[in-house]
Design an enzyme around this catalytic site. Structure first.
Site, mmCIF file in Angstrom:
data_model
loop_
_atom_site.group_PDB
_atom_site.id
_atom_site.type_symbol
_atom_site.label_atom_id
_atom_site.label_comp_id
_atom_site.label_asym_id
_atom_site.label_seq_id
_atom_site.Cartn_x
_atom_site.Cartn_y
_atom_site.Cartn_z
ATOM 1 N N SER A 134 -9.441 12.882 -17.006
ATOM 2 C CA SER A 134 -8.913 13.472 -18.244
ATOM 3 C C SER A 134 -7.986 12.484 -18.943
ATOM 4 O O SER A 134 -7.718 11.393 -18.439
ATOM 5 C CB SER A 134 -8.145 14.762 -17.932
ATOM 6 O OG SER A 134 -6.912 14.454 -17.289
ATOM 7 N N SER A 175 -4.751 12.936 -19.577
ATOM 8 C CA SER A 175 -3.336 13.250 -19.358
ATOM 9 C C SER A 175 -2.478 12.015 -19.101
ATOM 10 O O SER A 175 -1.260 12.068 -19.250
ATOM 11 C CB SER A 175 -3.183 14.227 -18.191
ATOM 12 O OG SER A 175 -3.502 13.608 -16.965
ATOM 13 N N SER A 209 -0.469 17.300 -20.833
ATOM 14 C CA SER A 209 -0.556 17.042 -19.404
ATOM 15 C C SER A 209 -0.155 18.284 -18.617
ATOM 16 O O SER A 209 0.926 18.844 -18.841
ATOM 17 C CB SER A 209 0.352 15.869 -19.013
ATOM 18 O OG SER A 209 0.412 15.724 -17.617
ATOM 19 N N LYS A 233 -0.583 11.442 -11.677
ATOM 20 C CA LYS A 233 0.553 11.554 -12.595
ATOM 21 C C LYS A 233 1.577 10.473 -12.249
ATOM 22 O O LYS A 233 1.444 9.762 -11.265
ATOM 23 C CB LYS A 233 1.232 12.932 -12.489
ATOM 24 C CG LYS A 233 0.318 14.142 -12.662
ATOM 25 C CD LYS A 233 -0.202 14.282 -14.082
ATOM 26 C CE LYS A 233 -1.139 15.487 -14.195
ATOM 27 N NZ LYS A 233 -1.798 15.544 -15.528
#
Length: 412
Positions: free
Chosen positions: A202, A204, A355, A260
């Protein structure tokens, strides 16, 4: 060519083929020719170069300024080499046939050598002498570059091996199985405890990581993780630090892995005020780099589509990296404070307002969620492949192509 076909009778643990120096040199040159013109050779060279590259950019970050261009240049050279070898193979069918015959014959010779090493002193000297004599004939056939002769001598060598070592050859099935098992065990250990690939699904982490990037993650830097128990018995290098980009098993949805950036470590109080991160009351400076950065997102139903974002450089406790914001003012004026518990980290995506991170229950929307150390798989190190928007052959695959500009890019 003078070759002794009758070596002294012996019970040594390996064949005792007696070759002239000229014969040895010619065989060695032919072997290296076959190795260097193998389609596997460019990949092997690249993998060998990767071994020093990964720790170099991980522990000496400044080296990426010259090491990454070097790796990209090497990859281009190897790609050209691969294309050249493939074209040569297609243009010269006879060479393909000779290579295949030599390959099969060498495997047979290696099998005989393994049997001798496994059973030292148990093979009759006469059997070894017969094999040696036939191996010399087979090697001479190699040098003649006569496909029919190589095929004939290989069949004869196989027949002699069956006549003289038939009972021992039946036992080599276990050798094959055990060798495969060892290779599988090594691959398992490497993937579980050392290094593992991960594909970015993705946007994010825009702009640091783009959809289609595939990264290697360092699985030992934080310690040995026991996957079934989600515990880290001991650390190896250090604990997760602010600024690290980590891959983790989502503690709120354990069937998913997320990637992340660590923003808060145990004991930190994290707040966002108009988009600016504050750690323990101290603002983490950020600088506007570009007011309108275009990034390409992807949706299953519509494919690739552009998005416009503001690009900032954020300084997170001395770790500088890029972050995105949708508009001149942040979507939320104030978020937090979030106090990070012991043994856990607070994570956010670099695409800050797009996110599903610790602020939003790691995708569940159920309030703040932290990531325990035991759920962290490792630290993202480098992009080893990028199949994203644009790049080579993108016109053939609905906009998805090979992004050579992102190859070997360290994840910062």
């Amino acid at each position: 060519m003078t070759v002794s076909a009758n070596p002294p009778a012996t019970s040594e643990s390996a064949p005792t083929v007696q070759r002239s120096p000229e014969h040895e040199r010619a065989l060695r040159a032919l072997l290296w020719r076959d190795r260097l013109t193998s389609l596997w050779m460019p990949l092997i060279v690249l993998l060998v170069a990767y071994v020093p590259y990964l720790p170099l950019i991980e522990f000496v970050p400044d080296s990426a300024s010259w090491a990454q261009p070097f790796m990209q240049g090497l990859a281009l050279v190897l790609l050209v080499a691969f294309g050249g070898i493939l074209a040569w193979r297609l243009a010269v069918p006879r060479e393909r046939v000779l290579r295949a015959l030599r390959h099969d014959a060498r495997e047979l010779m290696e099998e005989m050598e393994r049997i001798h090493k496994r059973l030292p002193g148990k093979i009759a000297p006469e059997a070894t002498a017969r094999l040696d004599e036939q191996q010399l004939r087979l090697e001479e056939a190699f040098l003649s570059a006569d496909a029919a002769r190589i095929e004939k001598e290989t069949k004869t060598y196989d027949a002699v091996a069956t006549q003289t070592l038939g009972v021992f050859r039946k036992q080599t099935a276990w050798d094959l199985f055990s060798g495969f098992g060892k290779a599988l065990a090594v691959a398992f250990v490497v993937r579980i405890f050392i290094i593992e690939p991960y594909k970015i699904p993705s946007g994010s982490m825009f702009p640091t990581l783009e959809i289609g990037d595939q990264v290697f993650i360092n699985k030992f830097i934080y310690g040995v993780r026991l996957p079934l128990t989600n515990t880290v018995p001991f650390q190896i290098v250090r604990a997760p630090a602010r600024g690290d980009v980590i891959v983790f098993n989502n503690p709120m949805q354990t069937d998913l892995d997320f990637i992340k950036r660590v923003v808060g470590v145990p004991g930190d109080k994290v707040e966002l005020i108009d988009g600016v991160v504050h750690i323990n009351g101290e603002a983490q400076g950020r600088t506007l780099v570009k007011e309108d950065l275009v990034v390409f997102n992807k949706h299953d139903s519509i494919g690739w589509f552009p998005e416009h974002r503001r690009l900032y450089e954020e300084n997170l406790s001395g770790h500088k990296h890029a972050v995105l914001q949708d508009a001149p003012t942040a979507r939320s004026e104030h978020e937090g404070p979030y106090v990070v518990p012991p043994g856990e980290v607070f994570v956010m995506g670099d695409n800050r307002e797009n996110s599903s991170d610790s602020r939003y229950g790691l995708g569940t929307g159920g309030g703040v969620a932290f990531v325990p150390y035991g759920f962290i798989k490792g630290k993202a190190m480098v992009i080893w492949l990028s199949l994203g928007y644009g790049g080579w052959f993108s016109g053939l695959f609905d906009g998805t192509g090979l992004r050579t500009d992102r190859l070997f890019l360290p994840v910062r």
